[in-house]
Write an enzyme that holds these catalytic residues in place. Sequence first.
Site, short mmCIF file in Angstrom:
data_model
loop_
_atom_site.label_atom_id
_atom_site.label_comp_id
_atom_site.label_asym_id
_atom_site.label_seq_id
_atom_site.Cartn_x
_atom_site.Cartn_y
_atom_site.Cartn_z
N ASN A 226 0.86 -1.17 0.00
CA ASN A 226 0.00 0.00 0.00
C ASN A 226 0.90 1.24 0.00
O ASN A 226 1.48 1.57 1.02
CB ASN A 226 -0.88 -0.05 1.27
CG ASN A 226 -1.70 1.20 1.47
OD1 ASN A 226 -1.78 2.05 0.58
ND2 ASN A 226 -2.30 1.33 2.64
N TRP A 227 1.02 1.85 -1.16
CA TRP A 227 1.93 3.00 -1.28
C TRP A 227 1.36 4.25 -0.60
O TRP A 227 2.06 5.24 -0.46
CB TRP A 227 2.22 3.32 -2.76
CG TRP A 227 2.96 2.26 -3.50
CD1 TRP A 227 3.33 1.02 -3.05
CD2 TRP A 227 3.47 2.35 -4.84
NE1 TRP A 227 4.02 0.34 -4.02
CE2 TRP A 227 4.12 1.13 -5.14
CE3 TRP A 227 3.43 3.34 -5.83
CZ2 TRP A 227 4.73 0.88 -6.37
CZ3 TRP A 227 4.02 3.09 -7.06
CH2 TRP A 227 4.66 1.87 -7.32
N LYS A 228 0.09 4.19 -0.27
CA LYS A 228 -0.60 5.37 0.31
C LYS A 228 -0.42 6.58 -0.62
O LYS A 228 -0.28 6.40 -1.82
CB LYS A 228 -0.11 5.63 1.73
CG LYS A 228 -0.17 4.36 2.60
CD LYS A 228 -0.06 4.61 4.07
CE LYS A 228 -0.16 3.28 4.80
NZ LYS A 228 -0.16 3.43 6.24
N HIS B 50 -9.52 1.16 4.86
CA HIS B 50 -8.25 1.33 5.59
C HIS B 50 -8.52 2.27 6.77
O HIS B 50 -9.31 3.20 6.67
CB HIS B 50 -7.19 1.92 4.65
CG HIS B 50 -5.83 1.91 5.26
ND1 HIS B 50 -5.44 2.84 6.18
CD2 HIS B 50 -4.79 1.06 5.11
CE1 HIS B 50 -4.20 2.57 6.57
NE2 HIS B 50 -3.77 1.49 5.94
N GLU C 122 -6.95 4.68 7.88
CA GLU C 122 -6.75 6.10 7.58
C GLU C 122 -8.00 6.68 6.91
O GLU C 122 -8.35 7.84 7.14
CB GLU C 122 -5.50 6.28 6.70
CG GLU C 122 -4.23 6.06 7.52
CD GLU C 122 -3.04 5.52 6.75
OE1 GLU C 122 -3.04 5.55 5.51
OE2 GLU C 122 -2.08 5.06 7.42
N GLU D 299 -5.44 -4.97 10.49
CA GLU D 299 -4.43 -3.94 10.70
C GLU D 299 -4.73 -3.20 11.99
O GLU D 299 -5.56 -2.27 12.01
CB GLU D 299 -4.44 -2.94 9.54
CG GLU D 299 -4.09 -3.57 8.21
CD GLU D 299 -3.44 -2.56 7.27
OE1 GLU D 299 -2.34 -2.83 6.79
OE2 GLU D 299 -4.03 -1.49 7.04
N GLY E 62 2.33 2.31 10.70
CA GLY E 62 3.27 3.41 10.54
C GLY E 62 3.97 3.80 11.83
O GLY E 62 4.63 4.84 11.90
N SER F 117 3.34 -2.11 10.33
CA SER F 117 4.80 -2.14 10.58
C SER F 117 5.45 -3.46 10.21
O SER F 117 6.37 -3.92 10.89
CB SER F 117 5.10 -1.77 12.03
OG SER F 117 4.69 -0.45 12.29
N GLY G 53 4.81 1.42 4.66
CA GLY G 53 6.13 2.06 4.52
C GLY G 53 7.16 1.21 3.78
O GLY G 53 7.83 1.69 2.87
P1 PGA Z 1 2.81 0.32 7.63
O1 PGA Z 1 1.35 0.51 7.01
O2 PGA Z 1 3.38 -0.95 7.07
O3 PGA Z 1 3.57 1.54 7.22
O4 PGA Z 1 2.64 0.22 9.11
C1 PGA Z 1 0.49 -0.58 6.80
C2 PGA Z 1 -0.80 -0.12 6.20
O5 PGA Z 1 -1.29 0.96 6.58
O6 PGA Z 1 -1.39 -0.80 5.33
#
Ligand code: PGA
Length: 252
Positions: A12-14, A101, A103, A171, A177, A214, A236
Amino acid sequence: MSFTNKKIIAGNWKMNGLKNDAWKLTNDLLSKFESPDEKLGFEMIICPPATLLSEVVSMVDGSPIKVGAQNCCDKLDGAYTGEISPVMVKDIGANFVILGHSERRSYYGETNELVAKKAEAALNQGLTPIICIGETLEQKENGSALAVIEDQFLNSIPENATIENIIIAYEPVWAIGTGKVATLQDIIDVHTKIREVAEKKFGSQNISILYGGSVKPNNAKDIFSLKDVDGVLVGGASLKADDFWAIAMASV
Ligand code: PGA
C-alpha cells in the site's frame, strides 16, 4: 483461500510517489522476478495512488505483479466530483481495491456501512476488495479489541461477499506506521477470532487474512510462521523495492 493458495504480499503506497518514483520502484521490483512464472511461492499486489494506476498497470503487464487501487466509490458513475468508481478502477486494469483502511475510516469518516457498500460495488465489477479492519490502541487497552473486530468484520462485508471473493486485512491501528508490530499472540488471537466469525457467517473459516502494521524485513519471517496468516499488507516498507522484496522472500 481466495484467488490463491500462495502467500499474498500486498503493498500500500498510500499517498506517495510521483511518476518517476513509480517508474523506478516498479522497475526495481520487476527486475527481481527472475522467472516470471507461477512457480513463485507468493502473489504480489501493489497499490499505488490513483494517479499512477494506469502507468503501473502497463508496466507490470505480462509480469506476475498484480495491481490494486487504494479506494473506490460506492457509486458506478455520475455527479460525484473527485470520486473514482470501481468501474474506472477495473477499466484501467487493476484487479484489487483496498477498502476501509483505518486512515480512510479515521480521516475521512468512512463507516462500516460505507465500506460494505463500496465492497459490494467493487465485487459487482469483478474487483477483489481487500477489506481492512483493526482496533485502536484505546480499544485494545480497554479489552474490546475482539468485539470491535467482530463488529467491523460483520458490518463491513457486503451481501454479495463469499469466503472466496474478498480478502481481509487485520491492521491494528496502533501498529500502522508506528514501528510497533503486533505480537505474534495478538495476531493469532485476532486471526482466530476472524475465522470464528467467518465460520458463523459463511460456514467456513477458509478466508484469506492478511496482517498489516509495521511489517518489515526483520519481522516478516516470524509473521509468516503463523499458519493463520495468509499474507501481509505493507505500507512504509513497500516503498523500498529491496525491503518489499525481502518481505516477499520471507514468505517462501
Ligand atoms: P505500515 O502501514 O506498514 O507503514 O505500518 C500498513 C498499512 O497501513 O497498510
